[in-house]
Design an enzyme around this catalytic site. Structure first.
Site, short mmCIF file in Angstrom:
data_model
loop_
_atom_site.label_atom_id
_atom_site.label_comp_id
_atom_site.label_asym_id
_atom_site.label_seq_id
_atom_site.Cartn_x
_atom_site.Cartn_y
_atom_site.Cartn_z
N GLY A 17 0.84 -1.21 0.00
CA GLY A 17 0.00 0.00 0.00
C GLY A 17 0.87 1.25 0.00
N GLY A 36 -0.51 4.81 -1.08
CA GLY A 36 -1.64 5.39 -0.35
C GLY A 36 -1.30 6.67 0.39
N GLN A 37 -2.30 7.21 1.09
CA GLN A 37 -2.13 8.48 1.79
C GLN A 37 -0.97 8.40 2.78
OE1 GLN A 37 -4.90 9.49 4.83
NE2 GLN A 37 -4.42 11.67 4.78
N LEU A 38 -0.98 7.38 3.62
CA LEU A 38 0.06 7.22 4.62
C LEU A 38 1.30 6.55 4.01
CD1 LEU A 38 0.12 7.70 7.73
CD2 LEU A 38 -0.39 5.28 7.98
N ASP A 88 2.33 -1.86 -4.46
CA ASP A 88 0.91 -1.46 -4.48
C ASP A 88 0.26 -2.17 -5.66
OD1 ASP A 88 -1.57 0.05 -4.24
OD2 ASP A 88 -0.41 1.45 -3.05
N TYR A 100 -15.46 -1.53 7.66
CA TYR A 100 -14.04 -1.19 7.88
C TYR A 100 -13.69 -1.33 9.36
CZ TYR A 100 -10.06 2.06 8.39
OH TYR A 100 -8.86 2.65 8.71
N LYS A 132 -11.12 -3.97 11.15
CA LYS A 132 -9.97 -3.53 11.95
C LYS A 132 -10.04 -4.13 13.36
CE LYS A 132 -7.52 -1.07 9.09
NZ LYS A 132 -6.24 -1.57 8.61
N1 SER Z 1 -9.42 7.97 8.28
C1 SER Z 1 -10.13 6.73 8.34
C2 SER Z 1 -11.46 6.83 7.73
O1 SER Z 1 -12.01 7.91 7.75
C3 SER Z 1 -10.29 6.30 9.76
O2 SER Z 1 -9.36 5.35 10.04
O3 SER Z 1 -11.98 5.86 7.26
#
Ligand code: SER
Length: 317
Positions: free
Chosen positions: A10, A13-15, A36, A141, A145
């Site tokens: 990934g 991605g953003q992070l 990715d 999601y 998690k």
């Molecule tokens: N930034 C994430 C989201 O909004 C939260 O972990 O889904």
């Protein structure tokens, strides 16, 4: 000393895109293998295409580069996940369990697995939410998690796999765009301001959520991964706090510098998601175990975000 050879899943991605650069600086470019599902033509370093739902493909890369650490950052986020719940569950669980299994069966010693404030639901105290609060997530999601946190702990207890995890708040940075999350508005709003556009916010003015500036989020991740193993007492995932604000507060902060900036509120389905999330986080365990301390607040983050985006869009005033 054993050199760490790190696989990032990934990495676009953003992070992932920001973390990859930081890890390249720390460990040397040649020791970071970025992957990715789509190519990044601007990437400077070693990059491989990888679909993490394919366990053999992960195994192949781990063997090819003698990987001993993995940062598994790929996931379908909260808002996008609600469009296709069962697919999201399949994707998030399959990728995560593939990574844990490959690690268990190979030489991988350490894994980073991100969790989120989305693991909490409205049965937890939503102000200063404690580490050990009851988890009743309302999104797929969040459910994936929460399950992932328990799997991480299971692999640690059963197989000794050193999996470390943070429950990230919304992450805000100028370098990359988030995709499909509920906290994304807090990045989008800065882009609108700098581009001279008014902003249509998908959450209402009063929706307070925990957030963190990218630089703090990256530093937290590195500090957690570098902490001595005996300091890591939480094997599910650590609460992490930095700042909390609502759309009206971030708007007011931007307006101090962009006097003509305007906002309107058009809450959509993401409002329902945000309403069940913590407003602030108690991260005393992270402080105690590995010394976590944020450096940025709304004011310092806003002046940096605006400055960096002005450079990016070439709109320096
Ligand atoms: N930034 C994430 C989201 O909004 C939260 O972990 O889904």
């Amino acid at each position: 000393m054993i050199t760490d050879t790190i696989l990032i899943i990934g990495a676009n991605g953003q992070l992932g895109s920001v973390l990859t650069k930081e890890l390249q600086l720390i460990h040397g470019k040649s020791n970071i293998i970025a992957t990715d599902v789509y190519l990044n033509s601007n990437f400077d370093g070693t990059f491989e295409l990888l679909d993490a739902t394919d366990i053999k493909a992960i195994q192949k890369i781990v063997t090819k580069y003698s990987i001993n650490q993995i940062y598994h950052l790929a996931a379908i986020l909260s808002a996008k996940g609600e469009e296709k719940p069962l697919w999201t569950w399949d994707m998030n669980m399959k990728m995560m369990l593939n990574v844990f299994e490959v690690a268990r069966l190979s030489n991988v010693k350490k894994i980073f697995f991100p969790s989120s404030i989305a693991v909490f639901g409205d049965d937890a105290p939503l102000i200063s939410t404690p580490q050990s609060a009851f988890l009743n997530p309302a999104t797929v999601y969040g459910i994936s998690k929460a399950a992932g946190e328990n799997w991480a702990q299971y692999y640690f207890i059963k197989y000794g796999l050193d999996i470390r995890s943070i429950r990230y708040p919304g992450v805000i940075g100028y370098q990359s765009m988030p995709g499909g999350g509920t906290t994304d508005y807090a990045v989008d709003i800065y882009h609108s301001a700098v581009k001279g556009e008014s902003y249509s916010c998908f959450l209402n003015a009063e929706t307070k959520l925990p957030m963190i500036y990218m630089e703090d989020a990256i530093r937290a991740t590195i500090e957690l991964m570098q902490a001595p193993i005996e300091n890591i007492k939480t094997r599910t995932s650590y609460n992490l706090g930095a700042m909390s604000f609502n759309p009206s507060e971030i708007f007011d902060e931007i307006k101090k510098l962009y006097l003509n900036f305007e906002i309107e509120y058009n809450p959509d389905f993401r409002q329902t998601i945000a309403d069940k999330w913590p407003k602030s986080i108690d991260d005393s365990e992270a402080q105690k175990d590995w010394g976590w301390k944020p450096r940025f607040n709304l004011k310092s983050m806003t002046s940096l975000m605006l400055k960096k985006l002005e450079e990016k869009y070439n709109t320096i005033k």
